[in-house]
Scaffold this active site. Structure first.
Site, PDB file in Angstrom:
ATOM      1  N   GLY A  68       0.837  -1.201   0.000  1.00 18.27           N
ATOM      2  CA  GLY A  68       0.000   0.000   0.000  1.00 18.27           C
ATOM      3  C   GLY A  68       0.865   1.240   0.000  1.00 18.27           C
ATOM      4  CD  GLN A  93       3.408   5.860   2.607  1.00 22.99           C
ATOM      5  OE1 GLN A  93       2.405   5.269   2.226  1.00 22.99           O
ATOM      6  NE2 GLN A  93       4.497   5.234   3.021  1.00 22.99           N
ATOM      7  CB  CYS A 133       5.847   2.436   7.074  1.00 21.43           C
ATOM      8  SG  CYS A 133       5.227   3.922   6.276  1.00 21.43           S
ATOM      9  CG  LEU A 134       6.775   1.131   0.903  1.00 28.34           C
ATOM     10  CD1 LEU A 134       6.170   1.301  -0.486  1.00 28.34           C
ATOM     11  CD2 LEU A 134       7.906   0.115   0.874  1.00 28.34           C
ATOM     12  CG  HIS A 141       0.107   1.076   7.331  1.00 34.75           C
ATOM     13  ND1 HIS A 141       1.160   0.608   8.087  1.00 34.75           N
ATOM     14  CD2 HIS A 141       0.642   2.007   6.487  1.00 34.75           C
ATOM     15  CE1 HIS A 141       2.267   1.246   7.727  1.00 34.75           C
ATOM     16  NE2 HIS A 141       1.983   2.088   6.750  1.00 34.75           N
ATOM     17  CD  GLU A 142      -1.016   2.380   2.962  1.00 35.41           C
ATOM     18  OE1 GLU A 142      -0.607   3.561   2.912  1.00 35.41           O
ATOM     19  OE2 GLU A 142      -0.240   1.415   3.119  1.00 35.41           O
ATOM     20  CG  HIS A 193       0.573   6.690   5.714  1.00 31.14           C
ATOM     21  ND1 HIS A 193       1.740   7.231   6.191  1.00 31.14           N
ATOM     22  CD2 HIS A 193       0.854   5.385   5.430  1.00 31.14           C
ATOM     23  CE1 HIS A 193       2.692   6.301   6.206  1.00 31.14           C
ATOM     24  NE2 HIS A 193       2.171   5.172   5.757  1.00 31.14           N
TER      25      HIS A 193
HETATM   26 NI    NI Z   1       3.125   3.374   5.595  1.00 33.92          NI
END
Ligand code: NI
Length: 174
Positions: free
Chosen positions: A51, A56, A96-97, A138-139, A142
């Site tokens: 995701g 991000q 997380c990226l 999670h998304e 963000h």
């Molecule tokens: Ni993340």
């Protein structure tokens, strides 16, 4: 989004302040939004994520993309997402990226319903369990400026201390 070169967007990393803002609803659908989502899919796949949320890539808009199976046909973009019917609880490690090399044990609802719109403005309604439900939570975090590092246990803090310090030092050098 005016004046932004979508093709040159990159994943931003903690502690970039844009990861901490509350994102604004998407008001305009169209070609630019679609191109943004496609760039996000590209970055998500390149980095082997499941995701990726618009903040991000440095854009504080309520949009995320996900694909929890890895099948090309399962790429899904959700505009102005909302989670309801959160039920059950399960704990699992998440990464997380935007916070590379960090994993945090997160307690999440086991299942939930995701509503929102697709890139053409059509309503979406999906029920998810396990990884999908976890990914959506999670998304959505963000989009409200929340990160997994806000929920570290003492053990997580010790295990992740080096990686977080490295990210903060890299940021100071920028
Ligand atoms: Ni993340």
């Amino acid at each position: 989004m005016h004046g932004i070169r979508i093709s040159s967007l990159q994943i931003i990393k903690h502690p970039d302040p844009r990861l901490r803002k509350r994102s604004a609803p998407v008001e305009k659908f169209g070609d630019e939004l679609t191109r943004l989502a496609h760039r996000m899919f590209q970055l998500m796949h390149e980095n082997k994520g499941v995701g990726l949320a618009a903040p991000q890539v440095g854009l504080n808009l309520r949009l995320f993309v996900f694909n929890v199976t890895g099948e090309p046909g399962d790429d899904t973009a959700v505009v102005n997402p909302r989670l309801t019917d959160l039920e059950g609880e399960s704990a699992a490690e998440e990464g997380c990226l935007s916070i590379p090399d960090v994993t945090v044990t997160m307690s999440r609802a086991e299942r939930c319903t995701l509503t929102g719109h697709d890139l053409e403005g059509k309503p979406i309604r999906l029920n998810g369990v396990d990884l999908a439900a976890r990914c959506w939570q999670h998304e959505c975090d963000h989009l409200d400026g929340k990160l997994i590092i806000d929920h570290m246990s003492e053990a997580d803090k010790i295990a992740n201390r080096k990686a977080i310090r490295k990210l903060e030092e890299a940021d100071r050098k920028r």
